[in-house]
Design a protein around this motif. Structure first.
Motif, PDB file in Angstrom:
ATOM      1  N   LEU A 316       0.843  -1.184   0.000  1.00 39.20           N
ATOM      2  CA  LEU A 316       0.000   0.000   0.000  1.00 39.20           C
ATOM      3  C   LEU A 316       0.886   1.244   0.000  1.00 39.20           C
ATOM      4  CD1 LEU A 316      -3.055   0.831   0.298  1.00 39.20           C
ATOM      5  CD2 LEU A 316      -2.579   1.089   2.739  1.00 39.20           C
ATOM      6  N   PRO A 317       0.626   2.204  -0.886  1.00 38.65           N
ATOM      7  CA  PRO A 317       1.438   3.426  -0.890  1.00 38.65           C
ATOM      8  C   PRO A 317       1.355   4.160   0.443  1.00 38.65           C
ATOM      9  CG  PRO A 317       0.074   3.285  -2.858  1.00 38.65           C
ATOM     10  CD  PRO A 317      -0.396   2.202  -1.947  1.00 38.65           C
ATOM     11  N   GLU A 318       2.337   5.017   0.704  1.00 35.20           N
ATOM     12  CA  GLU A 318       2.307   5.833   1.914  1.00 35.20           C
ATOM     13  C   GLU A 318       1.094   6.762   1.868  1.00 35.20           C
ATOM     14  OE1 GLU A 318       4.140   5.875   4.733  1.00 35.20           O
ATOM     15  OE2 GLU A 318       4.992   3.999   3.957  1.00 35.20           O
ATOM     16  N   VAL A 319       0.341   6.746   2.944  1.00 35.18           N
ATOM     17  CA  VAL A 319      -0.900   7.518   3.022  1.00 35.18           C
ATOM     18  C   VAL A 319      -0.952   8.203   4.377  1.00 35.18           C
ATOM     19  CG1 VAL A 319      -3.415   7.406   3.018  1.00 35.18           C
ATOM     20  CG2 VAL A 319      -2.127   5.917   1.507  1.00 35.18           C
ATOM     21  N   SER A 320      -1.405   9.431   4.415  1.00 34.39           N
ATOM     22  CA  SER A 320      -1.590  10.127   5.689  1.00 34.39           C
ATOM     23  C   SER A 320      -2.767   9.528   6.443  1.00 34.39           C
ATOM     24  CB  SER A 320      -1.836  11.615   5.453  1.00 34.39           C
ATOM     25  OG  SER A 320      -2.214  12.250   6.658  1.00 34.39           O
ATOM     26  N   ALA A 321      -2.624   9.412   7.760  1.00 31.21           N
ATOM     27  CA  ALA A 321      -3.722   8.914   8.593  1.00 31.21           C
ATOM     28  C   ALA A 321      -4.754   9.987   8.886  1.00 31.21           C
ATOM     29  CB  ALA A 321      -3.170   8.363   9.910  1.00 31.21           C
ATOM     30  N   ASP A 322      -4.450  11.250   8.561  1.00 28.14           N
ATOM     31  CA  ASP A 322      -5.365  12.344   8.852  1.00 28.14           C
ATOM     32  C   ASP A 322      -6.513  12.361   7.850  1.00 28.14           C
ATOM     33  OD1 ASP A 322      -3.767  13.168  10.945  1.00 28.14           O
ATOM     34  OD2 ASP A 322      -2.576  14.502   9.671  1.00 28.14           O
ATOM     35  N   THR A 323      -7.716  12.528   8.360  1.00 31.70           N
ATOM     36  CA  THR A 323      -8.901  12.594   7.511  1.00 31.70           C
ATOM     37  C   THR A 323     -10.034  13.226   8.295  1.00 31.70           C
ATOM     38  OG1 THR A 323     -10.554  11.312   6.283  1.00 31.70           O
ATOM     39  CG2 THR A 323      -9.563  10.242   8.182  1.00 31.70           C
ATOM     40  N   GLU A 324     -10.960  13.837   7.592  1.00 32.82           N
ATOM     41  CA  GLU A 324     -12.175  14.342   8.228  1.00 32.82           C
ATOM     42  C   GLU A 324     -13.246  13.259   8.279  1.00 32.82           C
ATOM     43  OE1 GLU A 324     -12.881  17.059   9.832  1.00 32.82           O
ATOM     44  OE2 GLU A 324     -10.873  17.893   9.539  1.00 32.82           O
ATOM     45  N   GLY A 325     -12.950  12.087   7.696  1.00 30.70           N
ATOM     46  CA  GLY A 325     -13.916  10.997   7.682  1.00 30.70           C
ATOM     47  C   GLY A 325     -13.708  10.041   8.839  1.00 30.70           C
ATOM     48  N   ALA A 326     -13.610   8.747   8.526  1.00 27.66           N
ATOM     49  CA  ALA A 326     -13.490   7.703   9.549  1.00 27.66           C
ATOM     50  C   ALA A 326     -12.038   7.588   9.999  1.00 27.66           C
ATOM     51  CB  ALA A 326     -14.002   6.379   8.991  1.00 27.66           C
ATOM     52  N   GLN A 327     -11.635   8.429  10.951  1.00 26.85           N
ATOM     53  CA  GLN A 327     -10.240   8.530  11.345  1.00 26.85           C
ATOM     54  C   GLN A 327      -9.696   7.231  11.917  1.00 26.85           C
ATOM     55  OE1 GLN A 327      -9.568  11.803  14.006  1.00 26.85           O
ATOM     56  NE2 GLN A 327     -10.110  13.363  12.495  1.00 26.85           N
ATOM     57  N   SER A 328     -10.399   6.658  12.893  1.00 30.86           N
ATOM     58  CA  SER A 328      -9.861   5.485  13.585  1.00 30.86           C
ATOM     59  C   SER A 328      -9.755   4.281  12.655  1.00 30.86           C
ATOM     60  CB  SER A 328     -10.722   5.142  14.807  1.00 30.86           C
ATOM     61  OG  SER A 328     -12.064   4.915  14.428  1.00 30.86           O
ATOM     62  N   ARG A 329     -10.715   4.112  11.740  1.00 33.92           N
ATOM     63  CA  ARG A 329     -10.668   2.955  10.847  1.00 33.92           C
ATOM     64  C   ARG A 329      -9.533   3.102   9.833  1.00 33.92           C
ATOM     65  NH1 ARG A 329     -14.438  -0.901  10.575  1.00 33.92           N
ATOM     66  NH2 ARG A 329     -14.633  -0.178  12.730  1.00 33.92           N
ATOM     67  N   ARG A 330      -9.290   4.322   9.344  1.00 35.02           N
ATOM     68  CA  ARG A 330      -8.164   4.510   8.435  1.00 35.02           C
ATOM     69  C   ARG A 330      -6.850   4.166   9.138  1.00 35.02           C
ATOM     70  NH1 ARG A 330      -6.648   9.870   4.869  1.00 35.02           N
ATOM     71  NH2 ARG A 330      -8.571   9.277   3.795  1.00 35.02           N
ATOM     72  N   ARG A 331      -6.673   4.611  10.369  1.00 38.45           N
ATOM     73  CA  ARG A 331      -5.438   4.315  11.098  1.00 38.45           C
ATOM     74  C   ARG A 331      -5.277   2.818  11.320  1.00 38.45           C
ATOM     75  NH1 ARG A 331      -6.962   9.081  14.132  1.00 38.45           N
ATOM     76  NH2 ARG A 331      -5.549  10.807  13.610  1.00 38.45           N
ATOM     77  N   LEU A 332      -6.377   2.133  11.646  1.00 36.68           N
ATOM     78  CA  LEU A 332      -6.306   0.683  11.874  1.00 36.68           C
ATOM     79  C   LEU A 332      -5.834  -0.034  10.622  1.00 36.68           C
ATOM     80  CD1 LEU A 332      -8.840  -1.548  13.718  1.00 36.68           C
ATOM     81  CD2 LEU A 332      -8.145  -2.163  11.411  1.00 36.68           C
ATOM     82  N   VAL A 333      -6.401   0.329   9.472  1.00 30.01           N
ATOM     83  CA  VAL A 333      -6.050  -0.344   8.217  1.00 30.01           C
ATOM     84  C   VAL A 333      -4.605  -0.050   7.836  1.00 30.01           C
ATOM     85  CG1 VAL A 333      -6.535  -0.395   5.745  1.00 30.01           C
ATOM     86  CG2 VAL A 333      -8.415  -0.508   7.387  1.00 30.01           C
TER      87      VAL A 333
END
Length: 444
Positions: A316-333
């Motif tokens: 998976l490419p490098e992606v920022s964990a910051d988001t205005e959406g589902a923050q915790s689920r993005r970080r988990l993935v």
């Protein structure tokens, strides 16, 4: 008193695995068949499970070309489930972002009356842009959504409390139905809401329906520590579960609440076989039915980048964990992909069974071992059970895993009470008005 497991059945259409609808044990036509859900609720009650839970969103999520999407509105459906069950709790997701507090207070008070005290509200703030666009607005910022949710819940609680428990007199001889001295306007005036009250439905049997929360961001955890009585969460490892559990229990204490006032229920998708080989074979059958294009679209939306089929066999490419959406689920993935050095294809398989929740394939004894380890080692008060295929996966859990948990003394053999609060071991709150408190209007 010996601590007991709490078990909720998360009912997701025809199963939590994204390819469940293609498996011979599922029937996609059941997605909008009330009899399917009534059967599931009765299975959960037969297993003495605490509750059943229906998630919800306000937009069509995912590619309906490749998945069975588009189910029923949960509060309507739970009323139908209440009619065919007597004990199992009934929890539904309702958003604070695109609803009004008066409506929500009345809906859940009504469900609590209909079910005899078994209603629970999973409070969400609607993270998706598609949901906002269905209401003709732009998605509010993460912090603003939680600030609104905080005041929203305050208003709903005041409305539930606006009728004291003994407000209804029913004195036919005197011609007095209700003691109006015990029915209170709330006169709420705040940043987001101005609500006069009182509610036009009498106080719910539970006093207040059970409050559930499912966000694991910083804002979500603080909201849960202040208000929630149960938390549905996604944790991949025992260590992560222990860290989340300890963090949330510390936050609860800082808000003057006891650790037992908030139950933490991680999601668990059990794939059950009479032998481990049989369980792994069922897991493979489901994973072989995955359509990569569907998973890629879901993952692209979650991580905020467009992943093409060419990316399947690369990390998976490098992606920022910051988001205005589902923050915790993005970080988990993102943590899962990096920790296990997964390719995108491997990550899609890992997410297909539970969208980031833990998937365990094994015998009933092995599933029970997993549950017991988390329960006894400070990672969970119970579990949000997510059967991969429905109804068979729930039947397998109730008929094979629950007896094992009961034999170990971890789970009830009979319901403790009639209401969801009683079975969760949670107190029934008194009306703040009856307790002698004046609920002061919030300043604008």
């Amino acid at each position: 008193m010996t601590r007991k497991l709490r078990l909720n059945a998360f009912l997701m259409g025809v199963g939590h695995h994204e390819a469940a609808w293609r498996h011979p044990r599922a029937e996609p036509a059941h997605l909008t068949d009330v009899r399917h859900y009534q059967r599931l609720a009765r299975i959960a009650e037969r297993g003495r499970l605490d509750s059943v839970f229906l998630a919800d969103g306000l937009a069509l999520r995912g590619d309906v070309r490749h998945n069975a999407l588009g189910g029923l509105e949960p509060l309507t459906l739970l009323s139908a489930l209440a009619a065919v069950t007597d004990h199992v709790g009934l929890i539904a997701t309702v958003s604070t972002t695109y609803n009004a507090p008066f409506h929500v207070a009345r809906w859940f008070a009504s469900l609590d009356h209909i079910s005899g005290g078994r209603a629970g509200w999973n409070i969400v703030t609607s993270a998706g842009e598609a949901e906002a666009h269905n209401f003709g607005v732009e998605r509010p910022a993460h912090a603003d959504r939680y600030a609104r949710a905080d005041e929203f819940l305050e208003v709903v609680t005041k409305l539930w409390d606006s009728w004291e428990d003994d407000a209804v007199v029913g004195d036919r001889r005197a011609g007095v139905y209700a003691d109006t001295e015990k029915i209170h306007p709330i006169e709420h005036a705040g940043r987001y809401f101005q609500v006069s009250g009182p509610l036009n439905t009498s106080r719910p049997p539970q006093g207040r329906p059970l409050l559930v929360q499912a966000g694991s961001s910083e804002d979500g955890k603080e909201f849960a520590a202040r208000h929630a009585e149960a938390v549905f969460t996604a944790q991949q490892t025992l260590a992560d579960g222990q860290e989340f559990y300890a963090d949330l229990k510390r936050r609860v204490a800082r808000h003057g609440r006891g650790p037992g006032e908030l139950l933490i229920l991680p999601g668990l998708s059990p794939i059950i076989g009479s032998t481990e080989r049989e369980a792994l074979r069922l897991e493979k059958e489901l994973n072989d039915l995955i359509i990569p294009d569907y998973g890629l679209a879901q993952l692209s939306h979650l991580v905020g980048i467009d992943l093409s089929p060419d990316a399947l066999d690369r990390p998976l490419p490098e992606v920022s964990a910051d988001t205005e959406g589902a923050q915790s689920r993005r970080r988990l993935v993102l943590d899962l992909a990096r920790r296990e050095n997964l390719t995108v294809r491997q990550l899609l398989v890992r997410l297909a069974g539970g969208r980031g929740h833990r998937v365990v394939a094994g015998t009933p004894e092995q599933i029970a071992d997993e549950i017991q380890e988390w329960f006894e080692n400070g990672a969970a008060d119970g579990f949000n059970i997510m059967p991969p295929v429905l109804p068979g996966g729930l039947e397998d859990f109730v008929d094979q895993v629950v007896p094992e948990l009961q034999a170990r003394g971890l789970f009830r053999t009979e319901y403790e009470g009639r209401t969801l609060r009683e079975n969760y071991g949670l107190a029934r709150p008194a009306s703040a008005y009856a307790a002698g408190e004046r609920l002061e209007p919030v300043a604008s």
